[in-house]
Design a protein around this motif. Structure first.
Motif, PDB file in Angstrom:
ATOM      1  N   HIS A   1       1.263   3.258   6.176  1.00 28.20           N
ATOM      2  CA  HIS A   1       1.311   3.828   4.831  1.00 28.20           C
ATOM      3  C   HIS A   1       2.009   5.196   4.815  1.00 28.20           C
ATOM      4  O   HIS A   1       2.498   5.630   3.770  1.00 28.20           O
ATOM      5  CB  HIS A   1      -0.098   3.947   4.246  1.00 28.20           C
ATOM      6  CG  HIS A   1      -0.964   4.944   4.927  1.00 28.20           C
ATOM      7  ND1 HIS A   1      -1.599   4.689   6.121  1.00 28.20           N
ATOM      8  CD2 HIS A   1      -1.309   6.216   4.585  1.00 28.20           C
ATOM      9  CE1 HIS A   1      -2.301   5.743   6.479  1.00 28.20           C
ATOM     10  NE2 HIS A   1      -2.139   6.684   5.574  1.00 28.20           N
TER      11      HIS A   1
ATOM     12  N   GLN B   1      -6.758   3.770   3.189  1.00 29.87           N
ATOM     13  CA  GLN B   1      -6.001   4.551   4.169  1.00 29.87           C
ATOM     14  C   GLN B   1      -6.885   4.968   5.345  1.00 29.87           C
ATOM     15  O   GLN B   1      -6.454   4.951   6.504  1.00 29.87           O
ATOM     16  CB  GLN B   1      -5.392   5.772   3.485  1.00 29.87           C
ATOM     17  CG  GLN B   1      -4.258   5.405   2.534  1.00 29.87           C
ATOM     18  CD  GLN B   1      -3.829   6.557   1.655  1.00 29.87           C
ATOM     19  OE1 GLN B   1      -4.533   7.559   1.543  1.00 29.87           O
ATOM     20  NE2 GLN B   1      -2.677   6.416   1.013  1.00 29.87           N
TER      21      GLN B   1
ATOM     22  N   ASP C   1       5.528   5.344   3.514  1.00 27.40           N
ATOM     23  CA  ASP C   1       5.748   5.141   2.081  1.00 27.40           C
ATOM     24  C   ASP C   1       5.610   6.426   1.286  1.00 27.40           C
ATOM     25  O   ASP C   1       5.494   6.391   0.049  1.00 27.40           O
ATOM     26  CB  ASP C   1       4.740   4.118   1.540  1.00 27.40           C
ATOM     27  CG  ASP C   1       4.922   2.740   2.146  1.00 27.40           C
ATOM     28  OD1 ASP C   1       6.091   2.367   2.385  1.00 27.40           O
ATOM     29  OD2 ASP C   1       3.911   2.051   2.392  1.00 27.40           O
TER      30      ASP C   1
ATOM     31  N   PHE D   1       0.794  -1.208   0.000  1.00 26.29           N
ATOM     32  CA  PHE D   1       0.000   0.000   0.000  1.00 26.29           C
ATOM     33  C   PHE D   1       0.833   1.267   0.000  1.00 26.29           C
ATOM     34  O   PHE D   1       0.745   2.104   0.878  1.00 26.29           O
ATOM     35  CB  PHE D   1      -0.994  -0.004   1.156  1.00 26.29           C
ATOM     36  CG  PHE D   1      -2.336   0.327   0.638  1.00 26.29           C
ATOM     37  CD1 PHE D   1      -2.769   1.640   0.628  1.00 26.29           C
ATOM     38  CD2 PHE D   1      -3.114  -0.641   0.077  1.00 26.29           C
ATOM     39  CE1 PHE D   1      -4.002   1.968   0.084  1.00 26.29           C
ATOM     40  CE2 PHE D   1      -4.331  -0.320  -0.463  1.00 26.29           C
ATOM     41  CZ  PHE D   1      -4.778   0.985  -0.453  1.00 26.29           C
TER      42      PHE D   1
END
Length: 246
Positions: A216, A205, A219, A10
Protein backbone atom coordinates in the motif's frame (compact mmCIF):
# COMPACT_ATOMS: atom_id res chain seq x y z
CA UNK A 1 -16.16 3.27 -0.76
CA UNK A 2 -17.80 2.59 2.60
CA UNK A 3 -16.83 0.70 5.71
CA UNK A 4 -18.51 -2.54 4.62
CA UNK A 5 -16.85 -2.90 1.25
CA UNK A 6 -13.49 -4.47 0.43
CA UNK A 7 -10.67 -2.20 -0.58
CA UNK A 8 -9.54 -3.56 -3.91
CA UNK A 9 -5.96 -2.49 -4.66
CA UNK A 10 -6.12 -0.63 -1.34
CA UNK A 11 -4.98 2.79 -2.49
CA UNK A 12 -6.28 4.03 0.87
CA UNK A 13 -8.70 6.69 1.97
CA UNK A 14 -8.15 9.83 -0.09
CA UNK A 15 -10.13 12.39 1.88
CA UNK A 16 -8.71 14.64 4.57
CA UNK A 17 -7.24 12.73 7.53
CA UNK A 18 -9.82 10.84 9.54
CA UNK A 19 -12.68 11.90 7.30
CA UNK A 20 -12.74 15.44 8.68
CA UNK A 21 -13.45 18.61 6.69
CA UNK A 22 -12.33 22.23 6.97
CA UNK A 23 -13.67 25.66 6.22
CA UNK A 24 -12.33 29.17 6.75
CA UNK A 25 -14.64 31.41 8.79
CA UNK A 26 -14.78 35.18 9.19
CA UNK A 27 -17.17 35.64 12.10
CA UNK A 28 -20.03 38.07 11.57
CA UNK A 29 -19.49 41.55 13.00
CA UNK A 30 -23.21 42.30 13.07
CA UNK A 31 -24.35 43.60 16.49
CA UNK A 32 -27.24 41.75 18.08
CA UNK A 33 -29.93 43.12 20.38
CA UNK A 34 -27.69 42.43 23.40
CA UNK A 35 -24.91 44.55 21.85
CA UNK A 36 -22.71 41.52 21.13
CA UNK A 37 -21.37 40.98 17.61
CA UNK A 38 -21.21 37.46 16.30
CA UNK A 39 -22.89 34.40 14.90
CA UNK A 40 -25.96 32.26 15.29
CA UNK A 41 -26.21 29.95 18.33
CA UNK A 42 -26.79 26.34 17.33
CA UNK A 43 -26.05 22.73 18.24
CA UNK A 44 -24.69 19.65 16.42
CA UNK A 45 -26.16 16.24 17.21
CA UNK A 46 -23.55 13.76 15.91
CA UNK A 47 -20.38 15.76 15.22
CA UNK A 48 -17.61 17.32 17.27
CA UNK A 49 -16.20 20.58 15.95
CA UNK A 50 -12.91 22.40 16.54
CA UNK A 51 -11.82 26.00 16.08
CA UNK A 52 -8.24 26.92 15.16
CA UNK A 53 -8.05 30.68 15.62
CA UNK A 54 -5.97 32.30 12.89
CA UNK A 55 -6.66 35.99 13.49
CA UNK A 56 -8.46 38.57 15.59
CA UNK A 57 -10.07 38.05 18.98
CA UNK A 58 -13.36 36.89 20.38
CA UNK A 59 -14.96 34.10 22.35
CA UNK A 60 -17.30 31.16 22.08
CA UNK A 61 -20.26 31.04 24.45
CA UNK A 62 -21.39 27.50 25.19
CA UNK A 63 -24.43 26.02 26.91
CA UNK A 64 -24.66 22.37 27.99
CA UNK A 65 -26.32 20.44 30.80
CA UNK A 66 -23.27 21.44 32.87
CA UNK A 67 -24.13 25.12 32.46
CA UNK A 68 -23.03 28.25 30.60
CA UNK A 69 -19.37 28.98 29.82
CA UNK A 70 -17.34 31.52 27.85
CA UNK A 71 -14.07 30.42 26.23
CA UNK A 72 -11.77 33.25 25.01
CA UNK A 73 -10.43 32.90 21.47
CA UNK A 74 -7.13 34.42 20.31
CA UNK A 75 -4.63 33.57 17.57
CA UNK A 76 -3.19 30.13 18.25
CA UNK A 77 -6.13 28.93 20.36
CA UNK A 78 -7.56 25.52 19.49
CA UNK A 79 -10.98 24.97 21.08
CA UNK A 80 -13.35 22.09 20.47
CA UNK A 81 -16.63 20.71 21.74
CA UNK A 82 -18.72 17.58 21.44
CA UNK A 83 -22.29 16.99 20.16
CA UNK A 84 -24.96 18.59 22.32
CA UNK A 85 -22.97 21.79 22.93
CA UNK A 86 -24.98 24.88 22.05
CA UNK A 87 -22.40 27.41 20.87
CA UNK A 88 -22.38 31.07 19.88
CA UNK A 89 -19.31 32.75 18.40
CA UNK A 90 -18.58 36.30 19.56
CA UNK A 91 -16.50 38.64 17.39
CA UNK A 92 -14.56 41.21 19.39
CA UNK A 93 -11.97 42.17 16.76
CA UNK A 94 -11.95 40.65 13.25
CA UNK A 95 -12.18 37.05 14.49
CA UNK A 96 -11.06 34.51 11.88
CA UNK A 97 -11.07 30.76 12.36
CA UNK A 98 -10.27 27.55 10.52
CA UNK A 99 -13.05 25.14 11.44
CA UNK A 100 -12.41 21.38 11.65
CA UNK A 101 -15.52 19.21 11.40
CA UNK A 102 -16.22 15.53 11.86
CA UNK A 103 -17.84 13.35 9.21
CA UNK A 104 -16.75 15.09 6.03
CA UNK A 105 -18.25 18.45 6.92
CA UNK A 106 -21.63 17.20 8.14
CA UNK A 107 -21.99 20.13 10.58
CA UNK A 108 -22.29 22.45 7.56
CA UNK A 109 -24.34 19.90 5.59
CA UNK A 110 -27.26 19.32 7.91
CA UNK A 111 -26.06 18.39 11.40
CA UNK A 112 -26.97 21.69 13.00
CA UNK A 113 -30.13 22.94 14.70
CA UNK A 114 -30.45 26.62 15.52
CA UNK A 115 -31.82 27.59 18.93
CA UNK A 116 -35.05 29.03 17.57
CA UNK A 117 -38.01 29.55 19.89
CA UNK A 118 -40.07 26.35 20.32
CA UNK A 119 -42.83 27.36 17.89
CA UNK A 120 -40.30 27.21 15.04
CA UNK A 121 -39.07 23.72 15.96
CA UNK A 122 -42.34 21.83 15.51
CA UNK A 123 -41.56 20.21 12.14
CA UNK A 124 -38.91 20.36 9.37
CA UNK A 125 -41.00 22.60 7.10
CA UNK A 126 -41.62 25.22 9.79
CA UNK A 127 -37.97 25.16 10.79
CA UNK A 128 -36.78 25.47 7.18
CA UNK A 129 -39.05 28.45 6.56
CA UNK A 130 -37.30 30.31 9.38
CA UNK A 131 -33.73 29.30 8.55
CA UNK A 132 -33.28 28.75 4.80
CA UNK A 133 -31.09 31.33 3.05
CA UNK A 134 -32.14 31.90 -0.61
CA UNK A 135 -28.83 31.14 -2.34
CA UNK A 136 -30.06 32.47 -5.69
CA UNK A 137 -31.15 35.82 -4.20
CA UNK A 138 -29.00 38.98 -4.31
CA UNK A 139 -26.35 39.18 -1.63
CA UNK A 140 -28.24 41.91 0.21
CA UNK A 141 -31.26 39.62 0.60
CA UNK A 142 -29.09 36.71 1.72
CA UNK A 143 -27.55 38.95 4.39
CA UNK A 144 -30.98 40.14 5.55
CA UNK A 145 -32.18 36.54 6.00
CA UNK A 146 -28.95 35.48 7.72
CA UNK A 147 -29.24 38.34 10.19
CA UNK A 148 -32.93 37.70 10.81
CA UNK A 149 -32.42 34.01 11.57
CA UNK A 150 -29.43 34.87 13.80
CA UNK A 151 -31.58 37.25 15.84
CA UNK A 152 -34.44 34.75 16.03
CA UNK A 153 -32.05 32.05 17.25
CA UNK A 154 -30.68 34.45 19.88
CA UNK A 155 -34.20 34.86 21.25
CA UNK A 156 -34.46 31.12 21.83
CA UNK A 157 -30.87 30.92 23.08
CA UNK A 158 -31.41 33.57 25.74
CA UNK A 159 -34.54 31.76 26.92
CA UNK A 160 -32.52 28.55 27.32
CA UNK A 161 -29.72 30.38 29.14
CA UNK A 162 -32.13 32.05 31.53
CA UNK A 163 -34.28 28.99 32.19
CA UNK A 164 -34.43 27.42 35.61
CA UNK A 165 -34.18 23.64 35.75
CA UNK A 166 -33.12 21.13 33.08
CA UNK A 167 -36.41 20.66 31.22
CA UNK A 168 -36.19 23.57 28.69
CA UNK A 169 -32.80 22.36 27.44
CA UNK A 170 -34.00 18.74 27.38
CA UNK A 171 -37.05 19.85 25.38
CA UNK A 172 -34.77 21.56 22.86
CA UNK A 173 -32.70 18.36 22.56
CA UNK A 174 -35.87 16.35 21.84
CA UNK A 175 -37.14 18.86 19.27
CA UNK A 176 -33.74 18.96 17.52
CA UNK A 177 -33.60 15.17 17.31
CA UNK A 178 -37.08 15.03 15.82
CA UNK A 179 -36.17 17.67 13.21
CA UNK A 180 -33.14 15.76 11.90
CA UNK A 181 -34.60 12.24 12.05
CA UNK A 182 -35.71 12.24 8.37
CA UNK A 183 -32.08 12.83 7.31
CA UNK A 184 -30.34 10.21 9.43
CA UNK A 185 -29.97 7.67 6.60
CA UNK A 186 -28.20 10.33 4.51
CA UNK A 187 -25.94 11.18 7.44
CA UNK A 188 -25.11 7.53 8.02
CA UNK A 189 -24.08 7.14 4.38
CA UNK A 190 -21.75 10.16 4.68
CA UNK A 191 -20.18 8.68 7.82
CA UNK A 192 -19.70 5.30 6.12
CA UNK A 193 -17.97 6.91 3.13
CA UNK A 194 -15.85 9.15 5.35
CA UNK A 195 -14.79 8.56 8.95
CA UNK A 196 -15.76 4.89 9.04
CA UNK A 197 -13.98 4.17 5.76
CA UNK A 198 -10.86 6.03 6.95
CA UNK A 199 -10.75 3.96 10.14
CA UNK A 200 -11.26 0.72 8.17
CA UNK A 201 -8.38 1.60 5.84
CA UNK A 202 -6.06 2.13 8.82
CA UNK A 203 -7.05 -1.26 10.23
CA UNK A 204 -6.32 -2.96 6.93
CA UNK A 205 -2.97 -1.22 6.64
CA UNK A 206 -2.01 -2.40 10.14
CA UNK A 207 -3.00 -5.95 9.18
CA UNK A 208 -0.85 -5.73 6.05
CA UNK A 209 2.18 -4.44 7.96
CA UNK A 210 1.86 -7.28 10.45
CA UNK A 211 2.05 -9.67 7.50
CA UNK A 212 5.09 -7.85 6.12
CA UNK A 213 3.05 -6.51 3.18
CA UNK A 214 4.10 -2.95 2.30
CA UNK A 215 2.38 -2.78 -1.09
CA UNK A 216 0.00 0.00 0.00
CA UNK A 217 2.97 2.35 0.44
CA UNK A 218 3.49 2.32 -3.33
CA UNK A 219 0.03 3.87 -3.75
CA UNK A 220 0.90 7.10 -1.92
CA UNK A 221 -0.70 10.28 -3.31
CA UNK A 222 -0.45 14.02 -2.68
CA UNK A 223 -3.47 16.28 -3.04
CA UNK A 224 -4.16 20.00 -2.72
CA UNK A 225 -7.37 21.92 -3.12
CA UNK A 226 -8.58 25.50 -3.27
CA UNK A 227 -11.93 26.50 -1.77
CA UNK A 228 -14.91 25.56 -3.90
CA UNK A 229 -16.84 28.66 -2.75
CA UNK A 230 -15.90 31.92 -1.08
CA UNK A 231 -17.85 34.14 1.32
CA UNK A 232 -20.92 31.95 1.78
CA UNK A 233 -23.36 33.08 4.46
CA UNK A 234 -22.99 30.48 7.19
CA UNK A 235 -24.39 30.16 10.69
CA UNK A 236 -21.47 31.97 12.36
CA UNK A 237 -20.00 34.09 9.58
CA UNK A 238 -18.81 34.21 5.98
CA UNK A 239 -17.36 30.88 4.87
CA UNK A 240 -14.74 29.75 2.38
CA UNK A 241 -15.66 26.09 1.90
CA UNK A 242 -14.09 23.01 0.34
CA UNK A 243 -15.71 20.09 -1.40
CA UNK A 244 -16.59 17.18 0.90
CA UNK A 245 -14.15 14.29 1.13
CA UNK A 246 -14.74 11.42 -1.35
Amino acid sequence: MNGDEGHEGFAGFEGLPGGVAVSHLSVYDWPATDGVCGGTPHMHLTCSEAYVVTGGRGAVQTLTTSGYEVTPLAPGTVAWFTPGTIHRLVNEDDLRITVLMQNSGLPEAGDAVLTLPPEHLTDPETYAAATRIPVDAPEEEQERVARARRDLALKGYRALRDASGPEPLAAFHRAAAALVRPRLAEWRARWERGARAAAAVTGEQLDRLERGDVSHLADAVVRAEEPSAYGKFGMCGRLDVYRPSP
